[in-house]
Design a protein around this motif. Sequence first.
Motif, PDB file in Angstrom:
ATOM      1  N   TRP A  98       0.825  -1.205   0.000  1.00 25.60           N
ATOM      2  CA  TRP A  98       0.000   0.000   0.000  1.00 25.60           C
ATOM      3  C   TRP A  98       0.862   1.259   0.000  1.00 25.60           C
ATOM      4  O   TRP A  98       0.463   2.304  -0.522  1.00 25.60           O
ATOM      5  CB  TRP A  98      -0.929  -0.028   1.213  1.00 25.60           C
ATOM      6  N   HIS A  99       2.066   1.137   0.575  1.00 26.30           N
ATOM      7  CA  HIS A  99       2.964   2.291   0.681  1.00 26.30           C
ATOM      8  C   HIS A  99       4.182   2.163  -0.235  1.00 26.30           C
ATOM      9  O   HIS A  99       5.230   2.750   0.047  1.00 26.30           O
ATOM     10  CB  HIS A  99       3.414   2.458   2.133  1.00 26.30           C
ATOM     11  N   ALA A 100       4.030   1.400  -1.324  1.00 32.28           N
ATOM     12  CA  ALA A 100       5.079   1.279  -2.341  1.00 32.28           C
ATOM     13  C   ALA A 100       6.408   0.812  -1.742  1.00 32.28           C
ATOM     14  O   ALA A 100       7.475   1.295  -2.132  1.00 32.28           O
ATOM     15  CB  ALA A 100       5.260   2.610  -3.070  1.00 32.28           C
ATOM     16  N   GLY A 101       6.338  -0.120  -0.796  1.00 34.90           N
ATOM     17  CA  GLY A 101       7.536  -0.617  -0.130  1.00 34.90           C
ATOM     18  C   GLY A 101       7.737  -2.108  -0.318  1.00 34.90           C
ATOM     19  O   GLY A 101       7.134  -2.735  -1.191  1.00 34.90           O
ATOM     20  N   THR A 102       8.577  -2.672   0.526  1.00 36.05           N
ATOM     21  CA  THR A 102       8.929  -4.085   0.475  1.00 36.05           C
ATOM     22  C   THR A 102       8.858  -4.663   1.880  1.00 36.05           C
ATOM     23  O   THR A 102       9.298  -4.020   2.834  1.00 36.05           O
ATOM     24  CB  THR A 102      10.367  -4.275  -0.060  1.00 36.05           C
ATOM     25  N   ALA A 103       8.324  -5.859   2.004  1.00 40.63           N
ATOM     26  CA  ALA A 103       8.308  -6.561   3.291  1.00 40.63           C
ATOM     27  C   ALA A 103       9.206  -7.793   3.190  1.00 40.63           C
ATOM     28  O   ALA A 103       9.347  -8.394   2.115  1.00 40.63           O
ATOM     29  CB  ALA A 103       6.885  -6.983   3.665  1.00 40.63           C
ATOM     30  N   GLY A 104       9.803  -8.182   4.299  1.00 42.30           N
ATOM     31  CA  GLY A 104      10.659  -9.359   4.309  1.00 42.30           C
ATOM     32  C   GLY A 104      10.641 -10.034   5.661  1.00 42.30           C
ATOM     33  O   GLY A 104      10.315  -9.407   6.679  1.00 42.30           O
ATOM     34  N   ARG A 105      10.967 -11.315   5.670  1.00 42.05           N
ATOM     35  CA  ARG A 105      11.127 -12.053   6.925  1.00 42.05           C
ATOM     36  C   ARG A 105      12.613 -12.257   7.155  1.00 42.05           C
ATOM     37  O   ARG A 105      13.306 -12.860   6.341  1.00 42.05           O
ATOM     38  CB  ARG A 105      10.409 -13.401   6.869  1.00 42.05           C
ATOM     39  N   LEU A 106      13.102 -11.743   8.283  1.00 37.96           N
ATOM     40  CA  LEU A 106      14.523 -11.825   8.582  1.00 37.96           C
ATOM     41  C   LEU A 106      14.888 -13.116   9.294  1.00 37.96           C
ATOM     42  O   LEU A 106      16.045 -13.516   9.317  1.00 37.96           O
ATOM     43  CB  LEU A 106      14.944 -10.624   9.431  1.00 37.96           C
ATOM     44  N   GLY A 107      13.893 -13.772   9.898  1.00 40.55           N
ATOM     45  CA  GLY A 107      14.144 -15.015  10.617  1.00 40.55           C
ATOM     46  C   GLY A 107      13.276 -15.103  11.856  1.00 40.55           C
ATOM     47  O   GLY A 107      12.964 -14.078  12.477  1.00 40.55           O
ATOM     48  N   GLY A 108      12.846 -16.318  12.223  1.00 41.92           N
ATOM     49  CA  GLY A 108      12.000 -16.481  13.397  1.00 41.92           C
ATOM     50  C   GLY A 108      10.730 -15.668  13.261  1.00 41.92           C
ATOM     51  O   GLY A 108      10.048 -15.712  12.246  1.00 41.92           O
ATOM     52  N   ASP A 109      10.400 -14.906  14.318  1.00 38.98           N
ATOM     53  CA  ASP A 109       9.211 -14.040  14.258  1.00 38.98           C
ATOM     54  C   ASP A 109       9.614 -12.582  14.061  1.00 38.98           C
ATOM     55  O   ASP A 109       8.928 -11.667  14.506  1.00 38.98           O
ATOM     56  CB  ASP A 109       8.359 -14.207  15.521  1.00 38.98           C
ATOM     57  N   GLU A 110      10.718 -12.378  13.370  1.00 38.16           N
ATOM     58  CA  GLU A 110      11.239 -11.037  13.113  1.00 38.16           C
ATOM     59  C   GLU A 110      11.047 -10.685  11.642  1.00 38.16           C
ATOM     60  O   GLU A 110      11.466 -11.432  10.752  1.00 38.16           O
ATOM     61  CB  GLU A 110      12.721 -10.961  13.479  1.00 38.16           C
ATOM     62  N   PHE A 111      10.405  -9.559  11.406  1.00 36.92           N
ATOM     63  CA  PHE A 111      10.126  -9.086  10.055  1.00 36.92           C
ATOM     64  C   PHE A 111      10.662  -7.665   9.888  1.00 36.92           C
ATOM     65  O   PHE A 111      10.921  -6.969  10.870  1.00 36.92           O
ATOM     66  CB  PHE A 111       8.612  -9.077   9.791  1.00 36.92           C
ATOM     67  N   ALA A 112      10.789  -7.257   8.639  1.00 42.75           N
ATOM     68  CA  ALA A 112      11.190  -5.884   8.334  1.00 42.75           C
ATOM     69  C   ALA A 112      10.415  -5.418   7.115  1.00 42.75           C
ATOM     70  O   ALA A 112       9.918  -6.226   6.321  1.00 42.75           O
ATOM     71  CB  ALA A 112      12.686  -5.792   8.082  1.00 42.75           C
ATOM     72  N   ALA A 113      10.305  -4.116   6.958  1.00 40.18           N
ATOM     73  CA  ALA A 113       9.606  -3.554   5.804  1.00 40.18           C
ATOM     74  C   ALA A 113      10.115  -2.155   5.527  1.00 40.18           C
ATOM     75  O   ALA A 113      10.668  -1.483   6.408  1.00 40.18           O
ATOM     76  CB  ALA A 113       8.097  -3.527   6.036  1.00 40.18           C
ATOM     77  N   THR A 114       9.918  -1.736   4.303  1.00 42.52           N
ATOM     78  CA  THR A 114      10.115  -0.341   3.936  1.00 42.52           C
ATOM     79  C   THR A 114       8.760   0.208   3.499  1.00 42.52           C
ATOM     80  O   THR A 114       7.877  -0.534   3.081  1.00 42.52           O
ATOM     81  CB  THR A 114      11.117  -0.187   2.788  1.00 42.52           C
ATOM     82  N   ALA A 115       8.606   1.504   3.596  1.00 40.31           N
ATOM     83  CA  ALA A 115       7.368   2.159   3.170  1.00 40.31           C
ATOM     84  C   ALA A 115       7.686   3.584   2.761  1.00 40.31           C
ATOM     85  O   ALA A 115       8.614   4.205   3.295  1.00 40.31           O
ATOM     86  CB  ALA A 115       6.338   2.149   4.300  1.00 40.31           C
ATOM     87  N   LEU A 116       6.923   4.087   1.821  1.00 38.98           N
ATOM     88  CA  LEU A 116       7.081   5.471   1.388  1.00 38.98           C
ATOM     89  C   LEU A 116       5.965   6.301   2.013  1.00 38.98           C
ATOM     90  O   LEU A 116       4.797   6.178   1.642  1.00 38.98           O
ATOM     91  CB  LEU A 116       7.018   5.561  -0.138  1.00 38.98           C
ATOM     92  N   ILE A 117       6.342   7.132   3.004  1.00 39.21           N
ATOM     93  CA  ILE A 117       5.378   7.987   3.705  1.00 39.21           C
ATOM     94  C   ILE A 117       5.965   9.400   3.707  1.00 39.21           C
ATOM     95  O   ILE A 117       6.626   9.818   4.661  1.00 39.21           O
ATOM     96  CB  ILE A 117       5.136   7.482   5.146  1.00 39.21           C
ATOM     97  N   PRO A 118       5.760  10.144   2.613  1.00 42.27           N
ATOM     98  CA  PRO A 118       6.414  11.455   2.459  1.00 42.27           C
ATOM     99  C   PRO A 118       6.019  12.480   3.513  1.00 42.27           C
ATOM    100  O   PRO A 118       6.839  13.313   3.896  1.00 42.27           O
ATOM    101  CB  PRO A 118       5.968  11.902   1.055  1.00 42.27           C
ATOM    102  N   ASP A 119       4.770  12.450   3.967  1.00 44.47           N
ATOM    103  CA  ASP A 119       4.313  13.420   4.959  1.00 44.47           C
ATOM    104  C   ASP A 119       4.533  12.862   6.360  1.00 44.47           C
ATOM    105  O   ASP A 119       3.895  11.882   6.750  1.00 44.47           O
ATOM    106  CB  ASP A 119       2.830  13.724   4.748  1.00 44.47           C
ATOM    107  N   PRO A 120       5.446  13.446   7.151  1.00 43.49           N
ATOM    108  CA  PRO A 120       5.724  12.926   8.500  1.00 43.49           C
ATOM    109  C   PRO A 120       4.484  12.871   9.393  1.00 43.49           C
ATOM    110  O   PRO A 120       4.423  12.052  10.312  1.00 43.49           O
ATOM    111  CB  PRO A 120       6.745  13.925   9.056  1.00 43.49           C
ATOM    112  N   ARG A 121       3.485  13.698   9.112  1.00 42.86           N
ATOM    113  CA  ARG A 121       2.267  13.686   9.925  1.00 42.86           C
ATOM    114  C   ARG A 121       1.475  12.393   9.759  1.00 42.86           C
ATOM    115  O   ARG A 121       0.646  12.059  10.611  1.00 42.86           O
ATOM    116  CB  ARG A 121       1.396  14.893   9.564  1.00 42.86           C
ATOM    117  N   ASN A 122       1.728  11.681   8.668  1.00 42.02           N
ATOM    118  CA  ASN A 122       0.997  10.438   8.425  1.00 42.02           C
ATOM    119  C   ASN A 122       1.682   9.215   9.039  1.00 42.02           C
ATOM    120  O   ASN A 122       1.094   8.128   9.046  1.00 42.02           O
ATOM    121  CB  ASN A 122       0.843  10.205   6.917  1.00 42.02           C
TER     122      ASN A 122
END
Length: 215
Positions: A98-122
Amino acid sequence: MDTVLSLSATAGPLLAGWSLHACLLRRRARRARFDPLTALPGRDLFTHCARRDLRARGAVVVMVDLDGFKDVNDTRGHAAGDAVLASAGARLQKWADWHAGTAGRLGGDEFAATALIPDPRNLAPELEALHAALRRPVPFRGYELLVGASIGAYATPFGPPDLGVALRRADEAMYAAKRSSGGWEVAYGPVPEITTTNGRRAGRPGTAPRTGGPR
């Protein structure tokens, strides 16, 4: 003519064997790049995609650790734990997409993601929405499995940071959320606040969920 037929008869099995071998190699390469349980990119592929994503202005790096996951594994079994991981991966992927990013599983129950949220208020409402999504019950064999989530985010308002720094700062914010009983926290600025070894903070004691805020 007999020679041509003989060569065709010999080449057929060889070509079939090569085709099967190539198919197996492609499958192995995909398994090495994608987590088989969640179908998310694994650590190496996520790293590659995240470096690309961080070039965009307003990029955010997120780290997620599930709270109460071990209890689900211990009380309902590993199949239930797998259901929780698959569900968390799908929900995080939907948020990242939804935010033009990428999600990944790093291992176990640990995940990471990127997201594009240009307005800091959001950023705060979007993290709150992610936290709510990850906490939704997971249906499993007539039960509803409940887990929480600790989320750490690193905002990058001053241009593309080093991915290692971004992940470390998001990891620190996630740990701060865990210490405050879950929820989400945001880290700003490139300077790490917690002592790390080889770029990683050691130890992640788990607790129950709470709604957090920026730090």
